[in-house]
Design a protein around this motif. Structure first.
Motif, PDB file in Angstrom:
ATOM      1  N   LEU A  71      27.231  58.108   1.707  1.00 46.65           N
ATOM      2  CA  LEU A  71      28.639  58.430   1.925  1.00 46.65           C
ATOM      3  C   LEU A  71      28.931  59.789   1.299  1.00 46.65           C
ATOM      4  O   LEU A  71      28.910  59.944   0.077  1.00 46.65           O
ATOM      5  CB  LEU A  71      29.523  57.355   1.287  1.00 46.65           C
ATOM      6  N   PRO A  72      29.188  60.818   2.114  1.00 49.48           N
ATOM      7  CA  PRO A  72      29.380  62.174   1.583  1.00 49.48           C
ATOM      8  C   PRO A  72      30.608  62.272   0.682  1.00 49.48           C
ATOM      9  O   PRO A  72      31.629  61.625   0.921  1.00 49.48           O
ATOM     10  CB  PRO A  72      29.564  63.023   2.849  1.00 49.48           C
ATOM     11  N   GLU A  73      30.502  63.126  -0.337  1.00 50.33           N
ATOM     12  CA  GLU A  73      31.605  63.291  -1.290  1.00 50.33           C
ATOM     13  C   GLU A  73      32.868  63.788  -0.594  1.00 50.33           C
ATOM     14  O   GLU A  73      33.984  63.381  -0.938  1.00 50.33           O
ATOM     15  CB  GLU A  73      31.189  64.274  -2.383  1.00 50.33           C
ATOM     16  N   LYS A  74      32.715  64.630   0.401  1.00 45.66           N
ATOM     17  CA  LYS A  74      33.887  65.209   1.061  1.00 45.66           C
ATOM     18  C   LYS A  74      34.713  64.157   1.809  1.00 45.66           C
ATOM     19  O   LYS A  74      35.883  64.411   2.140  1.00 45.66           O
ATOM     20  CB  LYS A  74      33.465  66.316   2.026  1.00 45.66           C
ATOM     21  N   LYS A  75      34.117  62.990   2.076  1.00 46.53           N
ATOM     22  CA  LYS A  75      34.841  61.928   2.776  1.00 46.53           C
ATOM     23  C   LYS A  75      35.435  60.890   1.823  1.00 46.53           C
ATOM     24  O   LYS A  75      36.156  59.995   2.264  1.00 46.53           O
ATOM     25  CB  LYS A  75      33.919  61.231   3.781  1.00 46.53           C
ATOM     26  N   MET A  76      35.157  61.031   0.518  1.00 46.89           N
ATOM     27  CA  MET A  76      35.573  60.012  -0.427  1.00 46.89           C
ATOM     28  C   MET A  76      37.074  60.026  -0.698  1.00 46.89           C
ATOM     29  O   MET A  76      37.623  59.064  -1.228  1.00 46.89           O
ATOM     30  CB  MET A  76      34.820  60.185  -1.755  1.00 46.89           C
ATOM     31  N   ASN A  77      37.767  61.108  -0.346  1.00 46.02           N
ATOM     32  CA  ASN A  77      39.203  61.191  -0.607  1.00 46.02           C
ATOM     33  C   ASN A  77      40.052  60.748   0.577  1.00 46.02           C
ATOM     34  O   ASN A  77      41.279  60.912   0.546  1.00 46.02           O
ATOM     35  CB  ASN A  77      39.584  62.631  -0.984  1.00 46.02           C
ATOM     36  N   ASP A  78      39.433  60.205   1.595  1.00 45.61           N
ATOM     37  CA  ASP A  78      40.144  59.838   2.826  1.00 45.61           C
ATOM     38  C   ASP A  78      39.690  58.446   3.243  1.00 45.61           C
ATOM     39  O   ASP A  78      38.536  58.253   3.613  1.00 45.61           O
ATOM     40  CB  ASP A  78      39.838  60.869   3.916  1.00 45.61           C
ATOM     41  N   GLU A  79      40.592  57.489   3.203  1.00 48.86           N
ATOM     42  CA  GLU A  79      40.211  56.107   3.537  1.00 48.86           C
ATOM     43  C   GLU A  79      39.754  55.980   4.985  1.00 48.86           C
ATOM     44  O   GLU A  79      38.844  55.204   5.285  1.00 48.86           O
ATOM     45  CB  GLU A  79      41.373  55.144   3.245  1.00 48.86           C
ATOM     46  N   GLN A  80      40.366  56.719   5.865  1.00 48.77           N
ATOM     47  CA  GLN A  80      39.949  56.631   7.260  1.00 48.77           C
ATOM     48  C   GLN A  80      38.536  57.176   7.432  1.00 48.77           C
ATOM     49  O   GLN A  80      37.733  56.616   8.189  1.00 48.77           O
ATOM     50  CB  GLN A  80      40.928  57.399   8.157  1.00 48.77           C
ATOM     51  N   ALA A  81      38.220  58.251   6.725  1.00 50.94           N
ATOM     52  CA  ALA A  81      36.867  58.810   6.798  1.00 50.94           C
ATOM     53  C   ALA A  81      35.850  57.818   6.217  1.00 50.94           C
ATOM     54  O   ALA A  81      34.744  57.670   6.745  1.00 50.94           O
ATOM     55  CB  ALA A  81      36.803  60.133   6.044  1.00 50.94           C
ATOM     56  N   SER A  91      24.648  48.405   2.091  1.00 57.15           N
ATOM     57  CA  SER A  91      24.298  49.186   0.906  1.00 57.15           C
ATOM     58  C   SER A  91      24.830  50.604   1.072  1.00 57.15           C
ATOM     59  O   SER A  91      24.674  51.202   2.139  1.00 57.15           O
ATOM     60  CB  SER A  91      22.780  49.211   0.706  1.00 57.15           C
ATOM     61  N   ILE A  92      25.470  51.126   0.023  1.00 57.61           N
ATOM     62  CA  ILE A  92      26.112  52.441   0.108  1.00 57.61           C
ATOM     63  C   ILE A  92      25.697  53.282  -1.094  1.00 57.61           C
ATOM     64  O   ILE A  92      25.701  52.804  -2.233  1.00 57.61           O
ATOM     65  CB  ILE A  92      27.658  52.310   0.135  1.00 57.61           C
ATOM     66  N   ASN A  93      25.354  54.527  -0.825  1.00 56.81           N
ATOM     67  CA  ASN A  93      25.091  55.484  -1.893  1.00 56.81           C
ATOM     68  C   ASN A  93      26.153  56.575  -1.824  1.00 56.81           C
ATOM     69  O   ASN A  93      26.338  57.219  -0.790  1.00 56.81           O
ATOM     70  CB  ASN A  93      23.706  56.110  -1.742  1.00 56.81           C
ATOM     71  N   LEU A  94      26.886  56.752  -2.919  1.00 59.23           N
ATOM     72  CA  LEU A  94      27.940  57.754  -2.954  1.00 59.23           C
ATOM     73  C   LEU A  94      27.335  59.104  -3.335  1.00 59.23           C
ATOM     74  O   LEU A  94      26.792  59.255  -4.434  1.00 59.23           O
ATOM     75  CB  LEU A  94      29.011  57.367  -3.971  1.00 59.23           C
ATOM     76  N   ASN A  95      27.403  60.064  -2.442  1.00 56.49           N
ATOM     77  CA  ASN A  95      26.858  61.397  -2.716  1.00 56.49           C
ATOM     78  C   ASN A  95      27.873  62.219  -3.508  1.00 56.49           C
ATOM     79  O   ASN A  95      28.399  63.225  -3.043  1.00 56.49           O
ATOM     80  CB  ASN A  95      26.500  62.108  -1.408  1.00 56.49           C
ATOM     81  N   VAL A  96      28.141  61.740  -4.716  1.00 58.34           N
ATOM     82  CA  VAL A  96      29.103  62.391  -5.600  1.00 58.34           C
ATOM     83  C   VAL A  96      28.330  62.980  -6.770  1.00 58.34           C
ATOM     84  O   VAL A  96      27.521  62.289  -7.395  1.00 58.34           O
ATOM     85  CB  VAL A  96      30.149  61.377  -6.111  1.00 58.34           C
ATOM     86  N   LEU A 101      22.820  54.828 -11.199  1.00 54.21           N
ATOM     87  CA  LEU A 101      23.374  53.474 -11.114  1.00 54.21           C
ATOM     88  C   LEU A 101      24.851  53.497 -10.752  1.00 54.21           C
ATOM     89  O   LEU A 101      25.344  52.595 -10.069  1.00 54.21           O
ATOM     90  CB  LEU A 101      23.204  52.738 -12.445  1.00 54.21           C
ATOM     91  N   MET A 102      25.558  54.514 -11.198  1.00 54.35           N
ATOM     92  CA  MET A 102      26.996  54.584 -10.934  1.00 54.35           C
ATOM     93  C   MET A 102      27.287  54.891  -9.472  1.00 54.35           C
ATOM     94  O   MET A 102      28.388  54.600  -8.979  1.00 54.35           O
ATOM     95  CB  MET A 102      27.637  55.665 -11.816  1.00 54.35           C
ATOM     96  N   MET A 103      26.336  55.489  -8.777  1.00 54.65           N
ATOM     97  CA  MET A 103      26.555  55.925  -7.392  1.00 54.65           C
ATOM     98  C   MET A 103      26.073  54.897  -6.372  1.00 54.65           C
ATOM     99  O   MET A 103      26.244  55.099  -5.171  1.00 54.65           O
ATOM    100  CB  MET A 103      25.855  57.265  -7.148  1.00 54.65           C
ATOM    101  N   GLU A 104      25.461  53.825  -6.828  1.00 56.82           N
ATOM    102  CA  GLU A 104      24.932  52.804  -5.924  1.00 56.82           C
ATOM    103  C   GLU A 104      25.906  51.641  -5.808  1.00 56.82           C
ATOM    104  O   GLU A 104      26.342  51.088  -6.815  1.00 56.82           O
ATOM    105  CB  GLU A 104      23.600  52.260  -6.455  1.00 56.82           C
ATOM    106  N   LEU A 105      26.231  51.282  -4.603  1.00 57.71           N
ATOM    107  CA  LEU A 105      26.982  50.063  -4.342  1.00 57.71           C
ATOM    108  C   LEU A 105      26.102  49.158  -3.487  1.00 57.71           C
ATOM    109  O   LEU A 105      25.752  49.510  -2.365  1.00 57.71           O
ATOM    110  CB  LEU A 105      28.302  50.377  -3.628  1.00 57.71           C
ATOM    111  N   ASN A 106      25.718  48.025  -4.060  1.00 65.78           N
ATOM    112  CA  ASN A 106      24.752  47.120  -3.429  1.00 65.78           C
ATOM    113  C   ASN A 106      23.394  47.813  -3.276  1.00 65.78           C
ATOM    114  O   ASN A 106      23.017  48.283  -2.192  1.00 65.78           O
ATOM    115  CB  ASN A 106      25.222  46.624  -2.061  1.00 65.78           C
TER     116      ASN A 106
END
Length: 464
Positions: free
Chosen positions: A6-16, A31-36, A44-49
């Motif tokens: 999940l790109p950082e630039k999309k993290m501020n927009d729920e629709q994105a 499973s989601i990896n936050l590219n933040v 560990l903080m960037m991994e969800l599932n």
């Protein structure tokens, strides 16, 4: 299995976020990896599932064996149910709840079962069953190493709740989709503020101990202490009379200074010694020094964000090393008590971490536990390891296999001692880890007053 980035630039927009994490077939990405990018944060903080946890949760045999290991009640092959709940969960939050409409018996293994009709439960409804179902769903998700998913709960005749399934890629209705997307968004928004100055983390505690006569019988705390107060008796009762309460509980005022908290506990113990005033009564701490009465060393936190990452850091960096010092008899406390990730939200907005046994065994352990708890709560995003992701490590914890845990100790200490704020409490933390590395274990049959240099206040000595 592929983890979604999940790109950082999309993290501020729920629709994105929705467009990324909800599939065309209206299921949630497992499973989601936050590219933040946040300096020094652990992956560990960037991994969800985490993908390994997802794969294991898809194996039905592993899933139910793992839940049983953690003490989570699961459905037998043939299970009569009065009703079911479907509960979407994101970390410590129940997002919604759905209950089967009809109160009738349904057999879990019936091959010709039909799809049950469900209705939405009003989340303001405060029935004990709803609250228990929500807590069990969160506990099941945590036990499997997951951050989000849908948990199915069954209610058996008699009111016993059991887990029927944990679904890592659930099919979503509109409410579930909205709630999952919103909580992924909130998680991303809170990430940058997860690290706190240690002096901003308020900590409290309510460690317990139990008293035993020379003959080995239980001495009731309610004989000496009120239900409430700086030293009181726990809610647990003994026998048929609910007024007979066996556990003594210290209740120091919360503080941002760990040493202040320990001083208050010592003052509480001096007060208790004067009230009991009997050298023949033994004070016992640890896991379960008196049969049938597990003791807790609960720690309270305020000013920090409650999430699974923090709970896992407390499990890995506090519960695991403390387990190496415990009396082997304390393993009997688990998993009904002392299970991993045990927490309880508090009315003041903080939470209580309930996994630890009573660490009043010695000043060295007490000072180390309290200081370490505050350090972990403030700086956990920098900690790199989740040893308890591995099933053999979980099993070792619950079965008291110290050799498996001891293999992780150097990495635990190295990670913690590398934090800049470790120096703030170095004497207390070094003392704690010197005990743990020494291989010493406490003896929970020994009166802990001697280590604290508490006076027994023997009446005969006073009168002579």
């Amino acid at each position: 299995m592929t983890t979604l980035d999940l790109p950082e630039k999309k993290m501020n927009d729920e629709q994105a976020i929705r467009e990324e994490v909800v599939t065309a077939s209206r299921t949630l990405s497992p499973s989601i990896n936050l590219n933040v990018s946040i300096p020094w944060y652990s992956d560990l903080m960037m991994e969800l599932n985490h993908h390994a946890a997802v794969e294991r949760a898809r194996d039905r045999n592993f899933k139910f064996n793992c839940l049983r290991l953690h003490g989570v009640p699961v459905a037998a092959d043939k299970t009569a149910l009065n009703r079911q709940y479907v509960i979407p969960v994101f970390q410590t939050d129940v997002l919604a709840m759905y209950r089967s409409k009809n109160s009738y018996v349904w057999l879990a293994n019936r091959s010709n079962r039909t799809r049950l009709p469900f209705h939405r439960v009003n989340m303001s409804e405060k029935s004990k069953e709803i609250q228990r179902a929500g807590r069990l769903a969160i506990r099941a998700l945590y036990a499997l190493g997951l951050d989000y998913g849908v948990v199915k709960i069954g209610v058996q005749p008699g009111g016993q709740l059991v887990v029927l399934d944990v679904i890592v890629q659930p099919r979503l209705n509109q409410e579930m989709e909205n709630r999952f997307v919103h909580f992924i968004y909130l998680y991303g928004k809170q990430l940058s503020n997860a690290v706190k100055p240690v002096e901003k983390v308020m900590i409290g505690a309510d460690p317990e101990f139990i008293m035993q006569s020379e003959e080995g019988s239980l001495v009731l705390a309610s004989k000496y202490f009120p239900r409430y107060g700086r030293v009181g008796c726990d809610a647990v009762w003994h026998g048929a009379n609910r007024a007979d309460k066996p556990l003594v509980e210290l209740r120091p005022k919360p503080s941002t200074n760990p040493r202040n908290l320990v001083v208050q506990m010592l003052q509480g113990m001096f007060y208790a010694a004067k009230k009991v005033n009997d050298a023949s009564v033994r004070w016992l701490a640890g896991g379960m020094p008196y049969p049938g009465y597990p003791l807790g060393g609960h720690i309270h936190f305020s000013g920090v964000w409650l999430n699974f990452k923090l709970l896992r850091a407390l499990d890995n960096y506090l519960a695991l090393p403390l387990m190496l010092a415990e009396d082997p008899r304390g393993v009997k406390r688990r998993p009904n008590y002392g299970y991993l990730g045990d927490f309880r939200p508090q009315f003041h907005g903080g939470f209580e971490y309930r996994t630890l046994p009573s660490w009043l065994i010695s000043p060295t352990l007490t000072k180390g536990v309290v200081a370490l708890a505050q350090l972990i709560a403030a700086k956990y995003p920098y900690l790199r390891h989740d040893f308890l992701r591995e099933y053999p490590v979980q099993k070792a914890y619950y079965q008291g296999n110290k050799e498996v845990i001891r293999e992780k100790l150097t990495e635990i200490w190295t990670d913690l001692s590398g934090l800049s704020d470790y120096d703030r409490y170095r004497s207390d933390l070094d003392g704690f880890f010197n005990w743990i590395f020494s291989g010493k274990t406490w003896d929970e049959s020994v009166d802990f007053r001697s280590r604290w240099k508490l006076p027994p206040f023997n009446r005969k000595r006073q009168s002579s």
